[in-house]
Write an enzyme that holds these catalytic residues in place. Structure first.
Site: not given
Ligand SMILES: *[C@@H]1O[C@H](CO)[C@@H](O)[C@H](O)[C@H]1NC(C)=O
Ligand SMILES: *[C@@H]1O[C@H](CO)[C@@H](O)[C@H](O)[C@H]1NC(C)=O
Length: 561
Positions: A235, A343, A288, A211, A443, A209, A238-239
């Site tokens: 897992k 994301c 990432s 952070f 990004e 997972a 770690e942050r």
């Molecule tokens: C898109 O956004 C999510 C939720 O914020 C994120 O966890 C993910 O890494 C990003 N990429 C994809 C393909 O879902």
């Protein structure tokens, strides 16, 4: 941007010993521990911030130490390699996380493996009962888990509660396993012959997972996997280990048998271990690009199923006929909320035609957001996760200036009173951005909105489709035909119509696409169940002439438990 209350003045904390100023978070963790019925103990992190931690999963040494969760026990690691984790609002050390040893990681997988056969044979109704209790316990402890998230991750309390809540919804969805897990049947394929399929668990599955969502993303993973009958090795980042540890305790309290969930900590070695271990059948990853591509490749090469959600670049297309008030508010919230560390953050706005005249007003609204430590009342956005993350974002903003864009609002110099050492960046807006600029290609993962312009809807669609990522996008318009055309032609997995962050509810799946996803089966929803199960198809023939008459059963049968 002002702190409303000095750090020392937490409610009910007036008589602190000199040199010991318990933070409001420190109080929060006391509540956490009490709520979960955990034994607590007071620990002195540094002379400045004594902090309480639930002693079940943190133990005391010179700094609080996060434990491993192996075979139903929270145990101290024997490693000699540790990673400090910090409060992003102050950069003070909260505690340290072990890099689990090979022996410990092996013990965790062994435990999952031992627990698997009986868990897989546990009736689906019993597994559902455990998840139903889990759902209730998460609800009861939601605010306490959120406080841990704010302490470790930096996001505001309201946002942290949303983090837990969106994870909770996945747990609630997992409770509908009794319908989700059904197979298919085709009777009488030929005389006396039927075909039917079962959905069966895979075995030991693992999750890695990130952070940015310390509760939501782990909850996308192990509850879905476990309700299908798999056992799970988690897992956490770690942050931000606290939320996962807390959630593990709650799962145990819900009745999950020992070994069904194990937790290890670490960095690269732990990731490689998961990618390589022959007993791990599937890996779920969110994080990432670089890490995701690596894990997808290495895990797949070793014959595992992998689903990986990677980086993103999400565009909000603003049509001139949009509801201006609503659109500007949505844009500001989605670009700068959680300090842009989502994301699904809307990191790019494409203003179409006359909508470009709204730019000054967008800047005014962004200026009004209050930047502060996440636990301070009224905070709209908190700090970035680390000083390195802040430096990286500042660097990308700088590249905008160098490559010819204009910085309309610059949050780099922001000072947050009382939190001068925190990793804060204020809302930043860069306009006049072209698709070959660094600030568009990378990004950013910070509170930075990149603004581009287009003459027409078609041009905007082309811009979005030319970007390699396909996580989410939104269109703002009051015209249904425009919305329909956009949703139909845009090549992105998740589309919002006047909805800025279109993360689907868990009865649907998280359908990021193109470079934003690796694998072929998405997270949660029906696809989540598919990812964590395999089909067994049975073709059977029972010849009618072999049947015997039997006595009729008159009692109502009870099944399942
Ligand atoms: C898109 O956004 C999510 C939720 O914020 C994120 O966890 C993910 O890494 C990003 N990429 C994809 C393909 O879902
Ligand atoms: C982007 O493209 C334009 C026109 O093709 C060019 O003038 C400019 O130097 C490029 N900028 C970057 C940062 O590559």
């Amino acid at each position: 941007m002002e702190r409303r209350r000095r750090r020392g003045q937490a409610v009910g904390q007036t008589d602190n010993p000199p040199g010991a100023r318990p933070s409001r978070m420190a109080m929060a963790v006391v509540v956490v521990a009490a709520a979960a019925g955990l034994r607590t103990q007071m620990l002195r992190v540094s002379s400045k911030i004594p902090t309480w931690y639930p002693a079940t999963f943190f133990s005391s040494s010179s700094v609080p130490t996060v434990k491993l969760f192996i075979d139903g026990k929270f145990v101290e690691s024997k490693t000699d390699k540790w990673i400090d984790f910090h409060n992003p609002a102050t950069n003070e050390v909260i505690g340290r996380v072990p890099k689990a040893t090979q022996a410990e990681m092996n013990a965790a997988v062994e435990s999952c493996k031992r627990a698997f056969p009986s868990w897989a044979e546990t009736s689906v109704l019993s597994r559902q009962q455990i998840l139903l209790r889990y759902q209730q316990l998460i609800k009861e402890n939601l605010k306490e888990v959120a406080k841990l998230i704010t302490l470790e991750q930096g996001k505001t309390l309201a946002d942290a509660e949303g983090d837990v809540f969106r994870g909770l919804q996945v747990v609630e969805h997992a409770c509908s396993v009794t319908s989700l897990l059904m197979g298919e049947t085709m009777p009488s394929i030929t005389k006396d012959m039927d075909i039917y399929s079962y959905r069966l668990p895979l075995g030991v599955c693992a999750g890695i997972a990130p952070f940015n969502f310390p509760a939501m993303i782990p909850l996308w993973m192990f509850p879905m996997a476990m309700v299908c009958g798999n056992t799970y090795l988690m897992k956490p980042s770690e942050r931000v280990p606290g939320a996962t540890m807390f959630l593990a305790k709650l799962l145990q309290d819900s009745g999950a048998p020992d070994g069904t969930l194990n937790i290890i900590h670490g960095q690269h070695e732990a990731v490689n271990f998961i990618c390589d271990h022959p007993d791990i059948k599937a890996i779920s990853f969110v994080g990432s690009n670089q890490a995701g591509e690596y894990i997808y490749e290495r895990g797949s090469r070793n014959g595992k199923r992998v689903q990986a959600n990677l980086g993103a670049k999400n565009h909000g297309v603003v049509m001139p006929d949009a509801n201006k008030e609503n659109t500007l508010n949505q844009l500001v919230g989605a670009a700068f909320g959680a300090a842009g560390q989502r994301c699904m953050a809307l990191s790019t706005a494409i203003l179409v035609g006359e909508a470009k005249k709204w730019l000054p007003e967008l800047v005014e609204r962004a200026k009004k957001l209050r930047v502060n430590a996440g636990d301070q009342p009224g905070a709209d956005l908190g700090p970035l996760i680390t000083p390195q993350a802040k430096e990286r974002v500042c660097h990308i903003i700088e590249s905008g200036t160098k490559e010819g864009a204009s910085i309309l609002l610059d949050g780099r110099k922001i000072k947050v009173k009382g939190y001068e050492k925190g990793n804060f960046i204020g809302p930043t807006i860069i306009s006049g951005v072209k698709s070959n600029m660094t600030c568009y290609k990378e990004e950013i993962f910070g509170p930075v909105l990149v603004v581009m312009e287009a003459e027409s809807l078609d041009e905007a669609i082309k811009m979005v489709n030319d970007n390699p990522y396909g996580n989410g996008t939104a269109i703002f318009t009051t015209n249904g035909a425009t919305a329909r055309k956009y949703s139909h032609l845009v090549d992105v997995g998740q589309v919002g119509v006047n909805v800025p962050i279109p993360v689907p509810l868990p009865m649907f799946s998280f359908t990021g696409s193109r470079s934003s996803f690796r694998g072929d089966t998405n997270f949660y929803g029906k696809q989540g169940i598919q990812f964590y199960t395999q089909l067994k198809t049975i073709t059977s023939q029972w010849k009618e002439e072999d049947s015997l008459l039997s006595a009729p059963a008159v009692v109502m049968p009870t099944m399942g438990h």
